[in-house]
Design a protein around this motif. Sequence first.
Motif, PDB file in Angstrom:
ATOM      1  N   ARG A 129     -69.645  24.271 -53.842  1.00 60.63           N
ATOM      2  CA  ARG A 129     -68.357  23.977 -53.206  1.00 60.63           C
ATOM      3  C   ARG A 129     -68.491  22.769 -52.283  1.00 60.63           C
ATOM      4  O   ARG A 129     -69.589  22.350 -51.910  1.00 60.63           O
ATOM      5  N   ASP A 130     -67.357  22.228 -51.895  1.00 67.83           N
ATOM      6  CA  ASP A 130     -67.273  21.124 -50.946  1.00 67.83           C
ATOM      7  C   ASP A 130     -67.309  21.718 -49.542  1.00 67.83           C
ATOM      8  O   ASP A 130     -66.447  22.527 -49.189  1.00 67.83           O
ATOM      9  N   THR A 178     -64.078  21.491 -47.395  1.00 70.70           N
ATOM     10  CA  THR A 178     -62.908  22.286 -47.764  1.00 70.70           C
ATOM     11  C   THR A 178     -63.336  23.548 -48.517  1.00 70.70           C
ATOM     12  O   THR A 178     -62.990  23.742 -49.678  1.00 70.70           O
ATOM     13  N   GLU A 205     -62.313  26.480 -48.362  1.00 69.47           N
ATOM     14  CA  GLU A 205     -61.197  27.350 -48.738  1.00 69.47           C
ATOM     15  C   GLU A 205     -60.661  27.035 -50.136  1.00 69.47           C
ATOM     16  O   GLU A 205     -59.948  27.841 -50.735  1.00 69.47           O
ATOM     17  N   ARG A 206     -61.024  25.892 -50.685  1.00 73.32           N
ATOM     18  CA  ARG A 206     -60.578  25.531 -52.033  1.00 73.32           C
ATOM     19  C   ARG A 206     -61.369  26.256 -53.113  1.00 73.32           C
ATOM     20  O   ARG A 206     -61.032  26.175 -54.277  1.00 73.32           O
TER      21      ARG A 206
END
Length: 65
Positions: free
Chosen positions: A38-39, A42, A44-45
């Motif tokens: 994940r990034d 962010t 939560e994406r």
Amino acid sequence: MRAIDLSNVTWRKSSYSNPDGGACLEVADHIPAVVPVRDSKTPERGAVLFGLGAWASFLDALKQS
């Protein structure tokens, strides 16, 4: 396809991440059959899930570049 609960995994930043808040990837280890990525800016994406073979190929390509 089965759901994978990532709510309690431990995320770690890539050793190639920019420590000054730039492009940062996080990876979760020890999930059977997949590697979640994940990034970090962010989270939560959500995460992208890679199969173990695809992840190994990706790492091999990075080592050769």
